[in-house]
Scaffold this active site. Structure first.
Site, PDB file in Angstrom:
ATOM      1  N   GLU A  39      33.248  29.753 -84.097  1.00  0.00           N
ATOM      2  CA  GLU A  39      33.819  29.011 -82.978  1.00  0.00           C
ATOM      3  C   GLU A  39      34.728  29.940 -82.184  1.00  0.00           C
ATOM      4  O   GLU A  39      35.608  29.500 -81.461  1.00  0.00           O
ATOM      5  CB  GLU A  39      34.519  27.724 -83.416  1.00  0.00           C
ATOM      6  CG  GLU A  39      35.505  27.850 -84.534  1.00  0.00           C
ATOM      7  CD  GLU A  39      36.048  26.498 -84.971  1.00  0.00           C
ATOM      8  OE1 GLU A  39      36.619  25.784 -84.129  1.00  0.00           O
ATOM      9  OE2 GLU A  39      35.906  26.161 -86.162  1.00  0.00           O
ATOM     10  N   CYS A  56      34.236  24.089 -87.500  1.00  0.00           N
ATOM     11  CA  CYS A  56      34.205  24.784 -88.803  1.00  0.00           C
ATOM     12  C   CYS A  56      32.988  24.436 -89.643  1.00  0.00           C
ATOM     13  O   CYS A  56      32.676  25.145 -90.600  1.00  0.00           O
ATOM     14  CB  CYS A  56      35.461  24.451 -89.604  1.00  0.00           C
ATOM     15  SG  CYS A  56      36.960  24.702 -88.660  1.00  0.00           S
ATOM     16  N   HIS A 111      36.480  22.274 -97.104  1.00  0.00           N
ATOM     17  CA  HIS A 111      36.943  23.024 -95.931  1.00  0.00           C
ATOM     18  C   HIS A 111      38.472  23.056 -96.016  1.00  0.00           C
ATOM     19  O   HIS A 111      39.109  22.022 -96.199  1.00  0.00           O
ATOM     20  CB  HIS A 111      36.495  22.360 -94.632  1.00  0.00           C
ATOM     21  CG  HIS A 111      37.203  22.928 -93.442  1.00  0.00           C
ATOM     22  ND1 HIS A 111      37.133  24.251 -93.124  1.00  0.00           N
ATOM     23  CD2 HIS A 111      38.040  22.369 -92.526  1.00  0.00           C
ATOM     24  CE1 HIS A 111      37.885  24.498 -92.056  1.00  0.00           C
ATOM     25  NE2 HIS A 111      38.446  23.360 -91.673  1.00  0.00           N
ATOM     26  N   LYS A 127      45.556  16.366 -99.621  1.00  0.00           N
ATOM     27  CA  LYS A 127      45.433  14.982 -99.117  1.00  0.00           C
ATOM     28  C   LYS A 127      44.011  14.454 -99.348  1.00  0.00           C
ATOM     29  O   LYS A 127      43.815  13.310 -99.733  1.00  0.00           O
ATOM     30  CB  LYS A 127      45.729  14.935 -97.612  1.00  0.00           C
ATOM     31  CG  LYS A 127      47.169  15.232 -97.225  1.00  0.00           C
ATOM     32  CD  LYS A 127      47.322  15.157 -95.707  1.00  0.00           C
ATOM     33  CE  LYS A 127      48.518  15.913 -95.177  1.00  0.00           C
ATOM     34  NZ  LYS A 127      49.816  15.365 -95.540  1.00  0.00           N
ATOM     35  N   ASN A 155      43.331  30.023 -92.239  1.00  0.00           N
ATOM     36  CA  ASN A 155      42.103  29.308 -91.861  1.00  0.00           C
ATOM     37  C   ASN A 155      41.081  30.289 -91.292  1.00  0.00           C
ATOM     38  O   ASN A 155      41.392  31.028 -90.359  1.00  0.00           O
ATOM     39  CB  ASN A 155      42.449  28.243 -90.802  1.00  0.00           C
ATOM     40  CG  ASN A 155      41.301  27.271 -90.567  1.00  0.00           C
ATOM     41  OD1 ASN A 155      40.217  27.424 -91.127  1.00  0.00           O
ATOM     42  ND2 ASN A 155      41.553  26.264 -89.746  1.00  0.00           N
TER      43      ASN A 155
HETATM   44  N1  CAA Z   1      59.609  22.129 -98.013  1.00  0.00           N
HETATM   45  C1  CAA Z   1      58.475  21.582 -98.500  1.00  0.00           C
HETATM   46  N2  CAA Z   1      57.563  20.916 -97.701  1.00  0.00           N
HETATM   47  C2  CAA Z   1      57.846  20.827 -96.382  1.00  0.00           C
HETATM   48  C3  CAA Z   1      59.006  21.367 -95.830  1.00  0.00           C
HETATM   49  C4  CAA Z   1      59.927  22.052 -96.702  1.00  0.00           C
HETATM   50  N3  CAA Z   1      61.041  22.594 -96.244  1.00  0.00           N
HETATM   51  N4  CAA Z   1      59.003  21.111 -94.493  1.00  0.00           N
HETATM   52  C5  CAA Z   1      57.857  20.428 -94.230  1.00  0.00           C
HETATM   53  N5  CAA Z   1      57.160  20.255 -95.362  1.00  0.00           N
HETATM   54  C6  CAA Z   1      55.867  19.604 -95.547  1.00  0.00           C
HETATM   55  C7  CAA Z   1      55.719  18.312 -94.760  1.00  0.00           C
HETATM   56  O1  CAA Z   1      56.241  17.214 -95.462  1.00  0.00           O
HETATM   57  C8  CAA Z   1      54.217  18.260 -94.594  1.00  0.00           C
HETATM   58  O2  CAA Z   1      53.619  17.816 -95.786  1.00  0.00           O
HETATM   59  P1  CAA Z   1      52.907  16.370 -95.829  1.00  0.00           P
HETATM   60  O3  CAA Z   1      51.910  16.345 -94.706  1.00  0.00           O
HETATM   61  O4  CAA Z   1      52.274  16.329 -97.175  1.00  0.00           O
HETATM   62  O5  CAA Z   1      54.007  15.401 -95.626  1.00  0.00           O
HETATM   63  C9  CAA Z   1      53.813  19.728 -94.453  1.00  0.00           C
HETATM   64  O6  CAA Z   1      54.904  20.471 -94.973  1.00  0.00           O
HETATM   65  C10 CAA Z   1      53.599  20.180 -93.021  1.00  0.00           C
HETATM   66  O7  CAA Z   1      54.753  19.815 -92.289  1.00  0.00           O
HETATM   67  P2  CAA Z   1      54.589  19.126 -90.869  1.00  0.00           P
HETATM   68  O8  CAA Z   1      53.595  18.013 -90.950  1.00  0.00           O
HETATM   69  O9  CAA Z   1      55.935  18.834 -90.334  1.00  0.00           O
HETATM   70  O10 CAA Z   1      53.955  20.361 -90.097  1.00  0.00           O
HETATM   71  P3  CAA Z   1      53.559  20.472 -88.595  1.00  0.00           P
HETATM   72  O11 CAA Z   1      53.546  19.146 -87.925  1.00  0.00           O
HETATM   73  O12 CAA Z   1      54.352  21.553 -87.991  1.00  0.00           O
HETATM   74  O13 CAA Z   1      52.065  21.007 -88.726  1.00  0.00           O
HETATM   75  C11 CAA Z   1      49.779  20.372 -88.637  1.00  0.00           C
HETATM   76  C12 CAA Z   1      51.052  20.371 -89.479  1.00  0.00           C
HETATM   77  C13 CAA Z   1      49.918  19.364 -87.497  1.00  0.00           C
HETATM   78  C14 CAA Z   1      48.589  19.997 -89.509  1.00  0.00           C
HETATM   79  C15 CAA Z   1      49.586  21.781 -88.044  1.00  0.00           C
HETATM   80  O14 CAA Z   1      49.491  22.753 -89.065  1.00  0.00           O
HETATM   81  C16 CAA Z   1      48.372  21.906 -87.150  1.00  0.00           C
HETATM   82  O15 CAA Z   1      48.351  21.473 -86.005  1.00  0.00           O
HETATM   83  N6  CAA Z   1      47.295  22.582 -87.660  1.00  0.00           N
HETATM   84  C17 CAA Z   1      46.089  22.808 -86.890  1.00  0.00           C
HETATM   85  C18 CAA Z   1      45.145  21.652 -87.010  1.00  0.00           C
HETATM   86  C19 CAA Z   1      44.613  21.510 -88.407  1.00  0.00           C
HETATM   87  O16 CAA Z   1      44.492  22.460 -89.160  1.00  0.00           O
HETATM   88  N7  CAA Z   1      44.231  20.285 -88.773  1.00  0.00           N
HETATM   89  C20 CAA Z   1      43.627  20.034 -90.062  1.00  0.00           C
HETATM   90  C21 CAA Z   1      42.479  19.068 -89.963  1.00  0.00           C
HETATM   91  S1  CAA Z   1      41.355  19.614 -88.705  1.00  0.00           S
HETATM   92  C22 CAA Z   1      40.390  20.816 -89.440  1.00  0.00           C
HETATM   93  O17 CAA Z   1      40.363  20.931 -90.631  1.00  0.00           O
HETATM   94  C23 CAA Z   1      39.575  21.721 -88.566  1.00  0.00           C
HETATM   95  C24 CAA Z   1      40.228  23.036 -88.499  1.00  0.00           C
HETATM   96  O18 CAA Z   1      39.937  23.919 -89.285  1.00  0.00           O
HETATM   97  C25 CAA Z   1      41.240  23.280 -87.454  1.00  0.00           C
END
Ligand code: CAA
Length: 445
Positions: free
Chosen positions: A83, A120, A244, A253, A328
């Site tokens: 991609e 992906c 994946h 999860k 990733n």
């Molecule tokens: N200590 C321990 N854990 C902590 C922490 C700390 N100090 N601070 C935060 N965390 C935990 C949070 O609780 C959270 O865990 P849970 O979801 O289990 O509650 C985790 O760390 C991540 O924290 P946030 O949710 O606050 O993180 P974020 O909002 O900044 O980012 C995300 C998370 C939105 C998934 C981001 O990484 C993102 O946008 N990623 C790209 C999209 C993606 O990968 N999506 C996945 C599904 S899509 C897919 O799979 C296709 C692909 O390849 C892209």
């Protein structure tokens, strides 16, 4: 029926590393544990200035061909999944074939080449195409080269930035494979979604939180569809379940929801009933909302049980080792999860021959696919040939300002010249632009 599957795998990571806890977190003002514990990521891989999706794919394919003693005439198909493509017409597989032809006497003029796109999941779709080509009897004794290659870069300061990565997985698909045989049964969960997309742009538009929910929803549909084809699944049926892996926290999860689904109505649900009760059934609730609340509560309790933790430690955790170090790889991610699991089994001295993997792929946009694989006798000899640990270990550790420079270097909207951080050694490298704006490549001895 003919046995068809993956005969050999090679993994090639980008030559640079960004340490998320030491280097990235302090600059973001974040607690390092957000990355190491929350997302489950320690570092990501990046391509050096002379690397891209072609060099990583060609270098993985070259090592695979050398190791298996293959010549171009042994290969009837080259399918590339990515991609991160840079051309809307000429497929990356032609560039990779061009690279390989620089180092082999023969050529790939007889081979069918293509490029697969569906985020992906395209790596698994290419694998599927290769398997179907062989099962259809159209391969004339030849194998297929499937290469999943990506530079998973996000815009700076976007939510996905910590989950970046870059690397390629090359797989050789044959009859009577040495590694794993694929099941013909498979299940799909597919819907028109806008969770993550790149409408003619390099960096994705992502609805991060929603993308997590879409992943889980499509994965659940795929598991239900797989069971319609293959019968009910049970956690004990599978040595490993490679998912994946955009980041290991995503798999945490998905795994608990999958486990809940698989144990429903089984001896495991029964054995856990004294501790956490039986799973909520929809008919026992007046509203969907109340039912979903009860399910969430049950899943929270389930996660804490010894039965679940033990299963997770054996079937899921080992699939995440490599990805936690490289980030990733989009199309390659589920394939490094499989490698990670097989490698772990060999390191533990486990004989997996005849045992099954449940392989769960996902692509945004969105589609999940699930199929089974059977590990083949002698798989450990193939795994012993992998040099992934050395690949991961030899990466150059970037400072934050070096990371900024390399991100700019690979940003298509910027024109940044940058001295490489590492020295190429017996590999294909990007060597500038040709007269038609094509990319050019050379093999450095
Ligand atoms: N200590 C321990 N854990 C902590 C922490 C700390 N100090 N601070 C935060 N965390 C935990 C949070 O609780 C959270 O865990 P849970 O979801 O289990 O509650 C985790 O760390 C991540 O924290 P946030 O949710 O606050 O993180 P974020 O909002 O900044 O980012 C995300 C998370 C939105 C998934 C981001 O990484 C993102 O946008 N990623 C790209 C999209 C993606 O990968 N999506 C996945 C599904 S899509 C897919 O799979 C296709 C692909 O390849 C892209």
């Amino acid at each position: 029926m003919t046995s068809v599957g993956i005969d050999a795998i090679e993994v090639r990571t980008g030559r640079l590393k960004l340490d998320l806890a030491e280097t990235f977190a302090p600059e973001q003002g974040d607690d390092p544990e957000k990355y190491t514990k929350g997302l489950g990521l320690f570092s990501s891989s990046f391509p050096d200035a002379y690397e891209d999706i072609v060099t990583m794919g060609a270098n993985a394919a070259h090592r695979l061909m050398e190791r298996k003693g293959l010549e171009p005439e042994d290969i009837g198909r080259i399918d590339v999944a990515t991609e991160s493509s840079f051309d809307n017409s000429k497929p990356v597989s032609t560039y990779i074939a061009g690279c390989l032809e620089q180092v082999y006497d023969g050529d790939f003029h007889h081979a069918n080449k293509g490029e697969r796109k569906f985020a992906c999941i395209a790596g698994t779709q290419s694998l599927d195409d290769a398997v179907n080509w062989i099962l259809a009897g159209r391969n004339r004794g030849r194998g297929a080269l499937v290469i999943a290659t990506d530079t998973a870069l996000y815009a700076r300061d976007s939510s996905g930035e910590a989950t970046q990565g870059a690397g390629a997985v090359a797989m050789y698909i044959t009859e009577d494979p040495d590694l794993v045989k694929l099941s013909t049964e498979q299940g799909y969960g597919s819907a028109d979604e806008t969770d993550f997309l790149k409408p003619n742009q390099q960096f994705p538009s992502v609805d991060g939180k929603r993308s997590v929910q879409v992943y889980l929803a499509r994965m659940r549909e795929a598991l239900e569809d797989f069971e319609r084809a293959a019968g009910d699944t049970h956690p004990d049926d599978y040595a490993f379940i490679p998912f994946h892996t955009p980041f290991p926290g995503m798999v945490r999860k998905a795994a608990v929801l999958g486990y809940r689904h698989m144990i429903r109505g089984t001896d495991v649900e029964e054995a856990l009933a004294d501790d956490i009760g039986r799973q909520p059934r929809r008919d026992d609730f007046d509203s969907r909302e109340a039912f979903e609340d009860a399910i969430r509560e049950y899943v929270d309790d389930l996660k804490e049980t010894d039965a679940y933790r033990e299963w997770y430690g054996e079937a899921i955790d080992p699939t995440l080792d490599i990805s936690s170090q490289v980030g990733n790889w989009y199309t390659g991610s589920v394939h490094i999860a499989r490698v990670s699991a097989l490698k772990h089994a060999v390191e533990q001295g486990r004989d997996l021959a005849g045992q099954k993997l449940l392989v769960a792929s996902y692509g945004s946009g969105a589609q999940a696919e699930i199929h089974e694989e059977t590990v083949q006798p002698g798989f450990e000899d193939e795994v012993a040939e992998l040099n992934v640990d050395a690949e991961v270990e030899r990466r150059y550790d970037l400072s934050f300002s070096e990371y900024e420079q390399i991100h700019d270097r690979h940003n298509h909207e910027k024109s940044v010249e940058l001295e490489p951080f590492t020295q190429p050694d017996s590999e294909f490298v990007f060597d500038g632009w040709g007269p038609m704006n094509e990319r050019q490549y050379t093999y450095i001895e």
